[in-house]
Design a protein around this motif. Structure first.
Motif, PDB file in Angstrom:
ATOM      1  N   GLN A   1       0.849  -1.187   0.000  1.00 27.98           N
ATOM      2  CA  GLN A   1       0.000   0.000   0.000  1.00 27.98           C
ATOM      3  C   GLN A   1       0.883   1.235   0.000  1.00 27.98           C
ATOM      4  O   GLN A   1       2.090   1.140   0.093  1.00 27.98           O
ATOM      5  N   GLY A   2       0.251   2.388  -0.100  1.00 31.74           N
ATOM      6  CA  GLY A   2       0.990   3.639  -0.086  1.00 31.74           C
ATOM      7  C   GLY A   2       1.074   4.258  -1.471  1.00 31.74           C
ATOM      8  O   GLY A   2       0.985   3.578  -2.486  1.00 31.74           O
ATOM      9  N   ASP A   3       1.270   5.550  -1.472  1.00 31.16           N
ATOM     10  CA  ASP A   3       1.293   6.319  -2.709  1.00 31.16           C
ATOM     11  C   ASP A   3       2.679   6.311  -3.339  1.00 31.16           C
ATOM     12  O   ASP A   3       3.687   6.030  -2.688  1.00 31.16           O
ATOM     13  N   ILE A   4       2.699   6.662  -4.627  1.00 35.58           N
ATOM     14  CA  ILE A   4       3.921   6.659  -5.425  1.00 35.58           C
ATOM     15  C   ILE A   4       4.224   8.095  -5.854  1.00 35.58           C
ATOM     16  O   ILE A   4       3.342   8.803  -6.319  1.00 35.58           O
ATOM     17  N   LEU A   5       5.484   8.498  -5.717  1.00 38.73           N
ATOM     18  CA  LEU A   5       5.940   9.814  -6.156  1.00 38.73           C
ATOM     19  C   LEU A   5       6.904   9.626  -7.315  1.00 38.73           C
ATOM     20  O   LEU A   5       7.873   8.869  -7.210  1.00 38.73           O
ATOM     21  N   GLU A   6       6.627  10.312  -8.414  1.00 43.06           N
ATOM     22  CA  GLU A   6       7.481  10.271  -9.600  1.00 43.06           C
ATOM     23  C   GLU A   6       8.116  11.652  -9.771  1.00 43.06           C
ATOM     24  O   GLU A   6       7.413  12.636 -10.001  1.00 43.06           O
ATOM     25  N   CYS A   7       9.427  11.719  -9.668  1.00 45.08           N
ATOM     26  CA  CYS A   7      10.156  12.974  -9.863  1.00 45.08           C
ATOM     27  C   CYS A   7      10.762  12.948 -11.256  1.00 45.08           C
ATOM     28  O   CYS A   7      11.798  12.338 -11.489  1.00 45.08           O
ATOM     29  N   GLY A   8      10.070  13.586 -12.183  1.00 47.80           N
ATOM     30  CA  GLY A   8      10.473  13.597 -13.576  1.00 47.80           C
ATOM     31  C   GLY A   8       9.522  12.767 -14.412  1.00 47.80           C
ATOM     32  O   GLY A   8       9.562  11.543 -14.386  1.00 47.80           O
TER      33      GLY A   8
ATOM     34  N   SER B   1       8.168   6.052 -17.944  1.00 47.37           N
ATOM     35  CA  SER B   1       7.874   5.870 -16.515  1.00 47.37           C
ATOM     36  C   SER B   1       6.436   6.242 -16.174  1.00 47.37           C
ATOM     37  O   SER B   1       5.761   5.503 -15.455  1.00 47.37           O
ATOM     38  N   THR B   2       5.943   7.345 -16.665  1.00 48.26           N
ATOM     39  CA  THR B   2       4.618   7.818 -16.269  1.00 48.26           C
ATOM     40  C   THR B   2       3.517   6.850 -16.684  1.00 48.26           C
ATOM     41  O   THR B   2       2.635   6.527 -15.879  1.00 48.26           O
ATOM     42  N   ASN B   3       3.563   6.367 -17.902  1.00 51.48           N
ATOM     43  CA  ASN B   3       2.547   5.412 -18.357  1.00 51.48           C
ATOM     44  C   ASN B   3       2.591   4.125 -17.531  1.00 51.48           C
ATOM     45  O   ASN B   3       1.547   3.580 -17.162  1.00 51.48           O
TER      46      ASN B   3
END
Length: 166
Positions: free
Chosen positions: A29-36, A41-43
């Motif tokens: 569980q838990g949220d994901i942080l994408e830096c960039g 990666s985003t898809n």
């Protein structure tokens, strides 16, 4: 189940996908942080977050990338433009399951890793083989580390909480 996109198979910047996906799946569980924000990666992260019922927060300093991906914004995918990676925004002061670091300028990556050291279960960092980034000193401060060397550019996973083996 690896969700690597067919179109990304031979993409030279998709070398982080396997360790990133396996790390996200490792957390329950838990949220994901994408830096960039990025095509490879985003898809992938968005698809994983939908499947696993998680929230994704994507940060980017490029207005062009924000425009390109803004159609993905919704209640479970936050997309924010960041002007200065050194500022202490809310996303750098809360806990995350996984933080993915692949932003520009690359000089800010080390600083993000250091900020997130005690806030993220796992930090997945792309392009870690380049000594100019100065990651070694930072990575040495973590309790756990795994270097994914199967594909280049390399990806490193660090954590102060959990073993990073895949």
């Amino acid at each position: 189940m690896i969700v690597k996109y067919e179109g990304d198979k031979n993409h030279p910047y998709a070398t982080h996908q396997v360790p990133l996906e396996l790390t996200v799946r490792k957390t329950e569980q838990g949220d994901i942080l994408e830096c960039g924000i990025g095509d490879t990666s985003t898809n992938l992260l968005r698809k994983l977050c939908v499947e696993l019922n998680r929230t994704l927060c994507s940060l980017e300093d490029s207005a062009q990338y924000i425009d390109q991906f803004s159609h993905m914004r919704n209640s479970y995918h936050i997309i924010e433009r960041i002007i200065n990676w050194s500022d202490n925004h809310w996303w750098f002061t809360r806990e995350w399951a996984v933080v993915f670091v692949d932003n520009n300028p690359a000089s800010a990556r080390k600083q993000i890793v250091e900020k997130m050291a005690d806030l993220a279960q796992y930090i997945v960092v792309h392009d870690t083989e380049n000594p100019a980034y100065g990651f070694e000193e930072t990575f040495d401060k973590f309790k756990y580390r795994f270097d994914y060397l199967r594909e280049s550019p390399n990806t490193t996973i660090v954590s102060n909480f959990n073993r990073c083996n895949l």
